[in-house]
Write an enzyme that holds these catalytic residues in place. Structure first.
Site, mmCIF file in Angstrom:
data_model
loop_
_atom_site.group_PDB
_atom_site.id
_atom_site.type_symbol
_atom_site.label_atom_id
_atom_site.label_comp_id
_atom_site.label_asym_id
_atom_site.label_seq_id
_atom_site.Cartn_x
_atom_site.Cartn_y
_atom_site.Cartn_z
ATOM 1 N N LYS A 41 2.800 -33.062 23.107
ATOM 2 C CA LYS A 41 4.051 -33.750 23.370
ATOM 3 C C LYS A 41 4.050 -35.123 22.697
ATOM 4 O O LYS A 41 5.091 -35.738 22.519
ATOM 5 C CB LYS A 41 4.228 -33.969 24.891
ATOM 6 C CG LYS A 41 4.210 -32.708 25.702
ATOM 7 C CD LYS A 41 4.097 -33.041 27.193
ATOM 8 C CE LYS A 41 3.863 -31.768 27.979
ATOM 9 N NZ LYS A 41 3.343 -32.052 29.318
ATOM 10 N N GLY A 42 2.847 -35.579 22.360
ATOM 11 C CA GLY A 42 2.667 -36.953 21.877
ATOM 12 C C GLY A 42 3.490 -37.335 20.663
ATOM 13 O O GLY A 42 3.895 -38.478 20.520
ATOM 14 N N GLU A 97 2.297 -36.513 13.722
ATOM 15 C CA GLU A 97 1.393 -36.596 14.868
ATOM 16 C C GLU A 97 1.384 -38.012 15.431
ATOM 17 O O GLU A 97 1.698 -38.981 14.724
ATOM 18 C CB GLU A 97 -0.006 -36.146 14.367
ATOM 19 C CG GLU A 97 -1.154 -36.218 15.321
ATOM 20 C CD GLU A 97 -1.015 -35.414 16.596
ATOM 21 O OE1 GLU A 97 0.047 -35.459 17.241
ATOM 22 O OE2 GLU A 97 -2.007 -34.784 16.991
ATOM 23 N N ASP A 98 1.028 -38.132 16.702
ATOM 24 C CA ASP A 98 0.985 -39.458 17.328
ATOM 25 C C ASP A 98 -0.248 -40.257 16.914
ATOM 26 O O ASP A 98 -0.152 -41.425 16.552
ATOM 27 C CB ASP A 98 1.061 -39.336 18.863
ATOM 28 C CG ASP A 98 0.045 -38.362 19.459
ATOM 29 O OD1 ASP A 98 -0.740 -37.740 18.704
ATOM 30 O OD2 ASP A 98 0.027 -38.203 20.693
ATOM 31 N N ASP A 101 -7.710 -39.194 16.230
ATOM 32 C CA ASP A 101 -8.842 -39.805 16.914
ATOM 33 C C ASP A 101 -10.126 -39.198 16.327
ATOM 34 O O ASP A 101 -10.575 -39.603 15.263
ATOM 35 C CB ASP A 101 -8.654 -39.524 18.410
ATOM 36 C CG ASP A 101 -9.673 -40.192 19.294
ATOM 37 O OD1 ASP A 101 -10.091 -41.309 18.988
ATOM 38 O OD2 ASP A 101 -10.055 -39.587 20.311
ATOM 39 N N LYS A 129 -7.295 -43.929 14.330
ATOM 40 C CA LYS A 129 -8.493 -44.613 14.831
ATOM 41 C C LYS A 129 -9.681 -44.127 13.997
ATOM 42 O O LYS A 129 -10.449 -43.275 14.449
ATOM 43 C CB LYS A 129 -8.743 -44.241 16.302
ATOM 44 C CG LYS A 129 -7.838 -44.910 17.303
ATOM 45 C CD LYS A 129 -8.408 -44.865 18.725
ATOM 46 C CE LYS A 129 -7.991 -43.654 19.502
ATOM 47 N NZ LYS A 129 -8.286 -43.712 20.943
ATOM 48 N N PHE A 150 -8.215 -46.923 24.066
ATOM 49 C CA PHE A 150 -7.341 -45.850 24.528
ATOM 50 C C PHE A 150 -5.926 -46.398 24.660
ATOM 51 O O PHE A 150 -5.661 -47.283 25.468
ATOM 52 C CB PHE A 150 -7.831 -45.243 25.845
ATOM 53 C CG PHE A 150 -7.172 -43.923 26.110
ATOM 54 C CD1 PHE A 150 -7.634 -42.764 25.488
ATOM 55 C CD2 PHE A 150 -6.054 -43.837 26.927
ATOM 56 C CE1 PHE A 150 -6.991 -41.553 25.681
ATOM 57 C CE2 PHE A 150 -5.409 -42.621 27.131
ATOM 58 C CZ PHE A 150 -5.892 -41.483 26.506
ATOM 59 N N VAL A 151 -5.034 -45.878 23.836
ATOM 60 C CA VAL A 151 -3.677 -46.420 23.789
ATOM 61 C C VAL A 151 -2.650 -45.472 24.406
ATOM 62 O O VAL A 151 -2.864 -44.256 24.473
ATOM 63 C CB VAL A 151 -3.266 -46.776 22.338
ATOM 64 C CG1 VAL A 151 -4.054 -47.957 21.825
ATOM 65 C CG2 VAL A 151 -3.443 -45.586 21.401
ATOM 66 N N ASP A 157 0.050 -40.583 26.077
ATOM 67 C CA ASP A 157 -0.063 -40.634 27.539
ATOM 68 C C ASP A 157 -1.467 -40.959 28.046
ATOM 69 O O ASP A 157 -2.451 -40.795 27.324
ATOM 70 C CB ASP A 157 0.333 -39.289 28.125
ATOM 71 C CG ASP A 157 -0.751 -38.218 27.896
ATOM 72 O OD1 ASP A 157 -1.088 -37.966 26.716
ATOM 73 O OD2 ASP A 157 -1.285 -37.675 28.881
ATOM 74 N N ARG A 163 4.228 -42.221 28.441
ATOM 75 C CA ARG A 163 4.769 -41.748 27.150
ATOM 76 C C ARG A 163 6.044 -42.504 26.794
ATOM 77 O O ARG A 163 6.358 -42.701 25.629
ATOM 78 C CB ARG A 163 5.092 -40.251 27.209
ATOM 79 C CG ARG A 163 3.873 -39.347 27.319
ATOM 80 C CD ARG A 163 4.283 -37.899 27.068
ATOM 81 N NE ARG A 163 3.270 -36.945 27.510
ATOM 82 C CZ ARG A 163 2.223 -36.556 26.788
ATOM 83 N NH1 ARG A 163 2.028 -37.043 25.584
ATOM 84 N NH2 ARG A 163 1.367 -35.681 27.268
HETATM 85 P P1 IMP Z 1 -8.420 -35.708 18.134
HETATM 86 O O1 IMP Z 1 -8.495 -34.233 18.049
HETATM 87 O O2 IMP Z 1 -9.653 -36.301 18.776
HETATM 88 O O3 IMP Z 1 -8.097 -36.394 16.828
HETATM 89 O O4 IMP Z 1 -7.315 -36.059 19.191
HETATM 90 C C1 IMP Z 1 -6.017 -35.936 18.949
HETATM 91 C C2 IMP Z 1 -5.181 -35.990 20.220
HETATM 92 O O5 IMP Z 1 -5.839 -36.638 21.327
HETATM 93 C C3 IMP Z 1 -3.975 -36.831 19.953
HETATM 94 O O6 IMP Z 1 -2.943 -36.070 19.394
HETATM 95 C C4 IMP Z 1 -3.629 -37.355 21.333
HETATM 96 O O7 IMP Z 1 -2.827 -36.425 22.005
HETATM 97 C C5 IMP Z 1 -4.970 -37.490 22.024
HETATM 98 N N1 IMP Z 1 -5.472 -38.880 21.939
HETATM 99 C C6 IMP Z 1 -6.457 -39.359 21.136
HETATM 100 N N2 IMP Z 1 -6.628 -40.675 21.311
HETATM 101 C C7 IMP Z 1 -5.722 -41.054 22.236
HETATM 102 C C8 IMP Z 1 -5.375 -42.331 22.828
HETATM 103 O O8 IMP Z 1 -5.927 -43.408 22.526
HETATM 104 N N3 IMP Z 1 -4.371 -42.292 23.750
HETATM 105 C C9 IMP Z 1 -3.706 -41.160 24.104
HETATM 106 N N4 IMP Z 1 -3.987 -39.964 23.566
HETATM 107 C C10 IMP Z 1 -4.983 -39.915 22.652
HETATM 108 MG MG MG Z 2 -1.155 -35.499 19.874
#
Ligand code: IMP
Ligand code: MG
Length: 173
Positions: A41-42, A97-98, A101, A129, A150-151, A157, A163
């Protein structure tokens, strides 16, 4: 219990940067139709705002993937919870994408989408990040590069909350 949220990127800066990205994307895709894919949903707040300022022809589709539980640490497991409604074969696809990470979600998703025969496939993220990266992902457009915190807000969210904040905030846990 309510967490304390402090402002990391104010609303005006987020809006201004999204308009810049939209201008850059419109220029690069000039004369082509852009098929945007939002990761739910992000990515919703970002994609709607971005697409409003894109001047080229554009269509939208949605996908839901899970990699996180309700905490702040990735579970490491990726699963498609909702697939696209339309085929992306032959289309100029832009994934919106939001945040990137660890990169696990997007590295999985981009490989999966590449197999479906798009004419082109690019990735646009509001936040990045890079310090946290575990899987390599090629990111074509980045709104803001942020430190390891953590944002929340603008679609992001913490336990499904925040959100709707119009700015990017940091949760103090
Ligand atoms: P990744 O697979 O670790 O890159 O994570 C991606 C997903 O984790 C993002 O699309 C977010 O939904 C969630 N996420 C990662 N970091 C944060 C954060 O700082 N705040 C909120 N959601 C996060
Ligand atoms: Mg996401």
């Amino acid at each position: 219990m309510a967490e304390k949220v402090s402002v990391l990127i104010p609303e005006e800066k987020v809006s201004a940067r999204i308009r810049e990205l939209a201008a850059e994307i419109s220029e690069e895709y000039k004369g082509r139709h852009i098929h945007m894919i939002c990761v739910l949903k992000g990515g919703v707040y970002f994609m709607t705002e971005l697409s409003k300022h894109v001047t080229e022809s554009c269509s939208l589709d949605f996908m839901a993937i899970s990699s996180y539980g309700d905490g702040t640490v990735s579970s490491g497991k990726i699963r498609i919870k909702k697939d696209l409604d339309e085929s992306i074969e032959g289309k100029d696809v832009l994934v919106v994408e939001d945040i990137i990470d660890s990169g696990r979600t997007l590295s999985y998703l981009m490989k999966d989408l590449a197999k479906r025969g798009p004419a082109s496939l690019k990735l646009c993220t509001l936040l990045d990040k890079p310090e946290r990266r575990e899987c390599e992902v090629k990111v074509d457009y980045v709104g803001f590069t942020i430190p390891d915190a953590f944002v929340v807000g603008y679609g992001l969210d913490y336990q499904q909350k925040y959100r709707n904040l119009p700015y990017i905030g940091v949760v103090e846990l």
